[in-house]
Design a protein around this motif. Sequence first.
Motif, PDB file in Angstrom:
ATOM      1  N   ALA A  92     -41.267   9.572 -13.022  1.00 17.35           N
ATOM      2  CA  ALA A  92     -40.188   8.876 -12.308  1.00 17.35           C
ATOM      3  C   ALA A  92     -40.117   9.282 -10.840  1.00 17.35           C
ATOM      4  N   ASP A  93     -40.425  10.528 -10.541  1.00 17.15           N
ATOM      5  CA  ASP A  93     -40.307  10.986  -9.161  1.00 17.15           C
ATOM      6  C   ASP A  93     -41.452  10.533  -8.276  1.00 17.15           C
ATOM      7  N   ASP A  97     -37.544   4.833  -5.637  1.00 13.76           N
ATOM      8  CA  ASP A  97     -36.176   4.956  -6.132  1.00 13.76           C
ATOM      9  C   ASP A  97     -36.171   5.725  -7.446  1.00 13.76           C
ATOM     10  N   GLY A  98     -36.881   6.867  -7.445  1.00 13.40           N
ATOM     11  CA  GLY A  98     -37.104   7.610  -8.671  1.00 13.40           C
ATOM     12  C   GLY A  98     -35.845   8.005  -9.408  1.00 13.40           C
ATOM     13  N   GLY A  99     -34.818   8.436  -8.666  1.00 13.47           N
ATOM     14  CA  GLY A  99     -33.597   8.851  -9.335  1.00 13.47           C
ATOM     15  C   GLY A  99     -32.912   7.713 -10.061  1.00 13.47           C
ATOM     16  N   ALA A 102     -35.128   6.594 -13.006  1.00 17.28           N
ATOM     17  CA  ALA A 102     -35.087   7.596 -14.063  1.00 17.28           C
ATOM     18  C   ALA A 102     -33.810   7.451 -14.880  1.00 17.28           C
ATOM     19  N   ASP A 162     -38.103  19.908 -19.562  1.00 18.85           N
ATOM     20  CA  ASP A 162     -37.999  18.512 -19.163  1.00 18.85           C
ATOM     21  C   ASP A 162     -38.458  17.529 -20.238  1.00 18.85           C
ATOM     22  N   ALA A 302     -44.590  14.555  -6.286  1.00 25.43           N
ATOM     23  CA  ALA A 302     -43.804  13.940  -7.361  1.00 25.43           C
ATOM     24  C   ALA A 302     -43.610  14.908  -8.517  1.00 25.43           C
ATOM     25  N   ARG A 305     -41.088  17.600  -7.563  1.00 22.38           N
ATOM     26  CA  ARG A 305     -39.702  17.124  -7.652  1.00 22.38           C
ATOM     27  C   ARG A 305     -39.242  17.054  -9.103  1.00 22.38           C
ATOM     28  N   TRP A 306     -40.143  16.641 -10.001  1.00 22.72           N
ATOM     29  CA  TRP A 306     -39.793  16.560 -11.425  1.00 22.72           C
ATOM     30  C   TRP A 306     -39.484  17.938 -11.993  1.00 22.72           C
ATOM     31  N   ARG A 309     -36.129  19.317 -10.318  1.00 16.79           N
ATOM     32  CA  ARG A 309     -34.888  18.587 -10.546  1.00 16.79           C
ATOM     33  C   ARG A 309     -33.890  19.346 -11.431  1.00 16.79           C
ATOM     34  N   ASP A 314     -33.651  21.911  -3.690  1.00 16.92           N
ATOM     35  CA  ASP A 314     -34.711  21.145  -3.033  1.00 16.92           C
ATOM     36  C   ASP A 314     -35.701  22.011  -2.261  1.00 16.92           C
TER      37      ASP A 314
END
Length: 406
Positions: A92-93, A97-99, A102, A162, A302, A305-306, A309, A314
């Motif tokens: 998704a990341d 618009d991954g968030g 997701a 995850d 990506a 970020r996954w 999360r 960050d």
Amino acid sequence: MSYRFNENDQFNYEVLLALGAVWRRGADAGEVLTTAAGVADKDGAAWFDAWTELGHRVGEDADRCAAMGHPLSARAAWLRAAGYFGTALVAADALQDGGKRAAEVFAEHRACLDRFLHACDPPAERVAIPYEDTTLPGYLISPPGTDDETPLPTLIVNNGSDGPLTAAWTLLGAPAVERGYRVLLFDGPGQQSMLFERGVTFRPDWENVITPVVDHLLLRPGVDPRRLALAGISQGGYWVPRALAFEQRLAAAVADPGVVRVSDSWWQHLGPDLRGLWESGDRDAFDAIIGEALEQNPSLAAMWRWRARPYGIDTPYALLTEVARYDLTHVLDRITTPLLITDPEGEHFWPGASQRLYDALPGPKWLVRFTEEEGAHLHCEPLGRALFEQRIFNWLDARLGTPART
């Protein structure tokens, strides 16, 4: 032996997990192999779209089967659809618009899982476990032919960092129910609905999660207080022993695999030079180097970020500083609950950690190896599910005095 279905190591591992889920009807081999072949050399966006499309197709099949009066077919398809949506979420990341995407796909994943569990016999019970000023959502699933009152051995399934709840079901929940256990699946802080829907992130002191879970279960007449066990997968190999260091009411526990320091899975990819820079305290230089590497490699960015999360942080230096808190070193001497630790050959997230955890434990302990020769190697034994179940549940049955059904 190497199984390659995708150039991306994480995506390749996800295919192995999906194939392993076939053992518990969580996937279909043809659907998995066809979808994997279509994205073997493509990027994360293509991965996300392909698995989401498969989830939609199988979920629509499930709805049609239900409408036509075919409940068994519908139930099986809902489980597969939920698993495919969960597989999509890994990428998704990689989306712009991954968030948002997701959150949308997670809602579809959970809707299919809800329908599957409601269609079980008996239907799973949705539970809300009191936790601080909120609740932890979960499902209590019982074996066929049982009522809510008869005390049964109960397994708390602790998910990893995850993975979708469908994986927790196929890896641990389904075999436990088949063997006569009640099973609790739940989302803890940073996991699944707690993260995607409520924005609640991880915490290192997991005893403050498991103790409320145990409190909740011990109030139920259908849970035998003498036969309550805890099993964790992936990063659950940290959560489980951390909880055991403080929570003494569990009769047995399983860590698949063992984890001592969660940060080891990060540093083995970042290397000693970057670790030295982090240890020096030069926050700006560390963040600059990691930031440049992520900017040059969108696929790596990506995945970063996954993985980041669930911690809700960050910046790289601050993130690694937080992950460093997830360390069992100073509490291992408190663990006295019988603990089985898996030690799969080729473990790629925490190599050698299972042995280190085993060596450090003062209480009853078992180290169970899974080898490449057996086809049960790699993290969480993705393709060795029958052998895993045989060894782990034989052990649990013996510890809990559970009548064998195998």
